[in-house]
Motif scaffolding. Structure first.
Motif, PDB file in Angstrom:
ATOM      1  N   ASN A   1      11.729  -2.748  19.446  1.00  0.00           N
ATOM      2  CA  ASN A   1      12.035  -1.315  19.263  1.00  0.00           C
ATOM      3  C   ASN A   1      12.227  -0.922  17.843  1.00  0.00           C
ATOM      4  O   ASN A   1      11.487   0.190  17.511  1.00  0.00           O
ATOM      5  N   ILE A   2      12.533  -1.825  17.060  1.00  0.00           N
ATOM      6  CA  ILE A   2      12.900  -1.250  15.495  1.00  0.00           C
ATOM      7  C   ILE A   2      11.597  -1.338  14.744  1.00  0.00           C
ATOM      8  O   ILE A   2      11.457  -0.640  13.737  1.00  0.00           O
ATOM      9  N   TYR A   3      10.518  -1.929  15.362  1.00  0.00           N
ATOM     10  CA  TYR A   3       9.302  -1.973  14.482  1.00  0.00           C
ATOM     11  C   TYR A   3       8.027  -0.953  15.254  1.00  0.00           C
ATOM     12  O   TYR A   3       7.165  -0.561  14.666  1.00  0.00           O
ATOM     13  N   ARG A   4       8.385  -0.633  16.449  1.00  0.00           N
ATOM     14  CA  ARG A   4       7.333   0.414  17.355  1.00  0.00           C
ATOM     15  C   ARG A   4       6.795   1.376  16.528  1.00  0.00           C
ATOM     16  O   ARG A   4       5.692   1.531  16.512  1.00  0.00           O
ATOM     17  N   SER A   5       7.734   2.185  16.077  1.00  0.00           N
ATOM     18  CA  SER A   5       7.425   3.533  15.468  1.00  0.00           C
ATOM     19  C   SER A   5       6.718   3.371  13.793  1.00  0.00           C
ATOM     20  O   SER A   5       6.159   4.347  13.415  1.00  0.00           O
ATOM     21  N   ARG A   6       7.057   2.288  13.111  1.00  0.00           N
ATOM     22  CA  ARG A   6       6.790   1.618  12.128  1.00  0.00           C
ATOM     23  C   ARG A   6       5.312   1.143  11.903  1.00  0.00           C
ATOM     24  O   ARG A   6       4.884   0.921  10.685  1.00  0.00           O
ATOM     25  N   ALA A   7       5.089   0.394  12.681  1.00  0.00           N
ATOM     26  CA  ALA A   7       3.866  -0.572  12.831  1.00  0.00           C
ATOM     27  C   ALA A   7       2.738  -0.049  13.579  1.00  0.00           C
ATOM     28  O   ALA A   7       2.679   0.542  14.525  1.00  0.00           O
ATOM     29  N   ASN A   8       1.512  -0.342  13.017  1.00  0.00           N
ATOM     30  CA  ASN A   8       0.070  -0.233  13.599  1.00  0.00           C
ATOM     31  C   ASN A   8      -0.685  -1.238  12.961  1.00  0.00           C
ATOM     32  O   ASN A   8      -0.367  -1.885  11.924  1.00  0.00           O
ATOM     33  N   VAL A   9      -1.857  -1.403  13.894  1.00  0.00           N
ATOM     34  CA  VAL A   9      -2.867  -2.597  13.616  1.00  0.00           C
ATOM     35  C   VAL A   9      -4.181  -1.952  13.669  1.00  0.00           C
ATOM     36  O   VAL A   9      -4.278  -0.952  14.548  1.00  0.00           O
ATOM     37  N   THR A  10      -5.029  -2.251  12.699  1.00  0.00           N
ATOM     38  CA  THR A  10      -6.419  -1.900  12.823  1.00  0.00           C
ATOM     39  C   THR A  10      -7.174  -3.375  12.804  1.00  0.00           C
ATOM     40  O   THR A  10      -6.832  -4.084  12.298  1.00  0.00           O
ATOM     41  N   MET A  11      -8.385  -3.398  13.754  1.00  0.00           N
ATOM     42  CA  MET A  11      -9.237  -4.254  13.844  1.00  0.00           C
ATOM     43  C   MET A  11     -10.793  -3.933  13.436  1.00  0.00           C
ATOM     44  O   MET A  11     -11.120  -3.181  13.827  1.00  0.00           O
TER      45      MET A  11
ATOM     46  N   ASP B   1      16.192 -15.046   9.602  1.00  0.00           N
ATOM     47  CA  ASP B   1      17.516 -15.747   9.944  1.00  0.00           C
ATOM     48  C   ASP B   1      17.085 -16.554  11.166  1.00  0.00           C
ATOM     49  O   ASP B   1      18.033 -16.537  12.358  1.00  0.00           O
ATOM     50  N   ASN B   2      16.557 -17.498  11.179  1.00  0.00           N
ATOM     51  CA  ASN B   2      15.753 -18.334  12.392  1.00  0.00           C
ATOM     52  C   ASN B   2      15.530 -17.773  13.689  1.00  0.00           C
ATOM     53  O   ASN B   2      15.828 -18.290  14.517  1.00  0.00           O
ATOM     54  N   ARG B   3      15.158 -16.378  13.562  1.00  0.00           N
ATOM     55  CA  ARG B   3      14.867 -15.813  14.830  1.00  0.00           C
ATOM     56  C   ARG B   3      13.475 -15.050  14.807  1.00  0.00           C
ATOM     57  O   ARG B   3      13.286 -14.391  13.605  1.00  0.00           O
ATOM     58  N   LYS B   4      12.777 -15.149  15.643  1.00  0.00           N
ATOM     59  CA  LYS B   4      11.171 -14.549  15.746  1.00  0.00           C
ATOM     60  C   LYS B   4      11.348 -13.179  16.113  1.00  0.00           C
ATOM     61  O   LYS B   4      12.099 -12.869  17.167  1.00  0.00           O
ATOM     62  N   HIS B   5      10.953 -12.280  15.426  1.00  0.00           N
ATOM     63  CA  HIS B   5      10.815 -10.733  15.853  1.00  0.00           C
ATOM     64  C   HIS B   5       9.488 -10.279  16.129  1.00  0.00           C
ATOM     65  O   HIS B   5       8.488 -10.213  15.094  1.00  0.00           O
ATOM     66  N   VAL B   6       9.028  -9.693  17.144  1.00  0.00           N
ATOM     67  CA  VAL B   6       7.569  -9.193  17.229  1.00  0.00           C
ATOM     68  C   VAL B   6       7.511  -7.794  16.687  1.00  0.00           C
ATOM     69  O   VAL B   6       8.034  -6.944  17.251  1.00  0.00           O
ATOM     70  N   ILE B   7       6.418  -7.767  15.762  1.00  0.00           N
ATOM     71  CA  ILE B   7       6.318  -6.418  15.294  1.00  0.00           C
ATOM     72  C   ILE B   7       5.295  -5.553  15.787  1.00  0.00           C
ATOM     73  O   ILE B   7       5.551  -4.384  16.299  1.00  0.00           O
ATOM     74  N   HIS B   8       4.156  -6.285  16.023  1.00  0.00           N
ATOM     75  CA  HIS B   8       3.005  -5.485  17.096  1.00  0.00           C
ATOM     76  C   HIS B   8       2.130  -6.577  17.584  1.00  0.00           C
ATOM     77  O   HIS B   8       1.839  -7.780  17.039  1.00  0.00           O
TER      78      HIS B   8
ATOM     79  N   LEU C   1       0.873  -1.269   0.153  1.00  0.00           N
ATOM     80  CA  LEU C   1       0.039   0.127   0.032  1.00  0.00           C
ATOM     81  C   LEU C   1       0.691   1.256   0.167  1.00  0.00           C
ATOM     82  O   LEU C   1       1.349   1.666   1.048  1.00  0.00           O
ATOM     83  N   GLY C   2       1.235   1.729  -1.174  1.00  0.00           N
ATOM     84  CA  GLY C   2       2.354   2.882  -1.351  1.00  0.00           C
ATOM     85  C   GLY C   2       3.640   2.143  -0.866  1.00  0.00           C
ATOM     86  O   GLY C   2       4.023   1.272  -1.672  1.00  0.00           O
ATOM     87  N   GLN C   3       4.021   2.792   0.157  1.00  0.00           N
ATOM     88  CA  GLN C   3       5.635   2.214   0.642  1.00  0.00           C
ATOM     89  C   GLN C   3       5.349   1.589   1.798  1.00  0.00           C
ATOM     90  O   GLN C   3       6.427   1.093   2.517  1.00  0.00           O
ATOM     91  N   SER C   4       4.128   1.027   2.183  1.00  0.00           N
ATOM     92  CA  SER C   4       3.668   0.314   3.439  1.00  0.00           C
ATOM     93  C   SER C   4       3.455  -1.181   3.200  1.00  0.00           C
ATOM     94  O   SER C   4       2.986  -1.362   1.872  1.00  0.00           O
ATOM     95  N   LEU C   5       3.850  -2.092   3.796  1.00  0.00           N
ATOM     96  CA  LEU C   5       3.162  -3.431   3.817  1.00  0.00           C
ATOM     97  C   LEU C   5       1.723  -3.603   4.534  1.00  0.00           C
ATOM     98  O   LEU C   5       1.715  -2.993   5.677  1.00  0.00           O
ATOM     99  N   ARG C   6       0.985  -4.023   3.978  1.00  0.00           N
ATOM    100  CA  ARG C   6      -0.262  -4.400   4.583  1.00  0.00           C
ATOM    101  C   ARG C   6      -0.291  -5.909   4.667  1.00  0.00           C
ATOM    102  O   ARG C   6      -0.527  -6.606   3.673  1.00  0.00           O
ATOM    103  N   VAL C   7      -0.747  -6.473   5.910  1.00  0.00           N
ATOM    104  CA  VAL C   7      -0.956  -8.176   6.031  1.00  0.00           C
ATOM    105  C   VAL C   7      -2.446  -8.113   6.480  1.00  0.00           C
ATOM    106  O   VAL C   7      -2.565  -7.660   7.822  1.00  0.00           O
ATOM    107  N   ASP C   8      -3.197  -8.890   5.952  1.00  0.00           N
ATOM    108  CA  ASP C   8      -4.720  -9.035   6.433  1.00  0.00           C
ATOM    109  C   ASP C   8      -4.762 -10.382   7.171  1.00  0.00           C
ATOM    110  O   ASP C   8      -4.311 -11.294   6.416  1.00  0.00           O
ATOM    111  N   CYS C   9      -4.986 -10.395   8.189  1.00  0.00           N
ATOM    112  CA  CYS C   9      -5.293 -11.653   8.662  1.00  0.00           C
ATOM    113  C   CYS C   9      -6.925 -11.704   9.103  1.00  0.00           C
ATOM    114  O   CYS C   9      -7.512 -11.033   9.973  1.00  0.00           O
ATOM    115  N   ARG C  10      -7.625 -12.575   8.330  1.00  0.00           N
ATOM    116  CA  ARG C  10      -8.968 -12.707   8.207  1.00  0.00           C
ATOM    117  C   ARG C  10      -9.429 -13.960   9.393  1.00  0.00           C
ATOM    118  O   ARG C  10      -8.599 -14.975   9.049  1.00  0.00           O
ATOM    119  N   TYR C  11     -10.391 -13.922   9.974  1.00  0.00           N
ATOM    120  CA  TYR C  11     -10.759 -14.904  10.959  1.00  0.00           C
ATOM    121  C   TYR C  11     -12.257 -15.037  10.904  1.00  0.00           C
ATOM    122  O   TYR C  11     -12.906 -14.062  10.796  1.00  0.00           O
TER     123      TYR C  11
END
Length: 161
Positions: free
Chosen positions: A72-82, A57-64, A30-40
């Protein structure tokens, strides 16, 4: 009652009693942003918690997350809508360094059957652009969309006469 039969009945009830189930996980640009849709599919009114993460690299990184602490590296770049039956992650300034396996994990309060988890591999060059039409579909029922398009279809028939 036979103990084996009792255990089988309990397991069957627990399998049917899933409070939510991830139906689909998709990603687009979406422009310069990634959108990941999780439908349930949600079968309860219990509060829903979520976690979006990436494995690199075989390591889990929590984004949001509402389950654990985001890195920290994702906090200012990530947001979630529900919305109803949809949790969307938006990751701003998406680059090739953000490529990896993205995971959506959902958990309903008091759901003792376990978390629902789905993964998707995200590679920037292979992502499609998010369609404006898909945003309309997410927020509008098919019936309403059909009803709104009927006058347009009638106008096309009138013009062709």
């Amino acid at each position: 009652m036979n103990p084996t039969v009792g255990i089988a009945v309990i397991l069957t009830v627990l399998q049917v009693a899933h409070c939510q189930m991830i139906k689909d996980l998709s990603a687009c640009l979406l422009g310069q942003s990634l959108r990941v849709d999780c439908r349930y599919e949600n079968k309860t009114s219990n509060p829903l918690t979520y976690e979006f993460s990436i494995t690199k690299d075989n390591r889990k990184h929590v984004i949001h997350s509402t389950i654990s602490v985001s890195e920290n590296i994702y906090r200012s770049r990530a947001n979630v809508t529900m919305q109803k039956n949809l949790v969307c992650l938006y990751l701003q300034s998406f680059t090739t360094s953000d490529e990896g396996v993205y995971m959506c994990e959902l958990r309903a309060t008091n759901d003792y059957t376990g978390n629902q988890i789905k993964n998707i591999t995200v590679i920037k060059d292979k992502l499609e652009k998010c369609a404006g039409f898909s945003l309309l579909i997410q927020n509008t029922s098919w019936l309403l969309l059909l009803l709104l398009s009927l006058p347009l279809l009638q106008a096309v028939d009138f013009v062709s006469l």
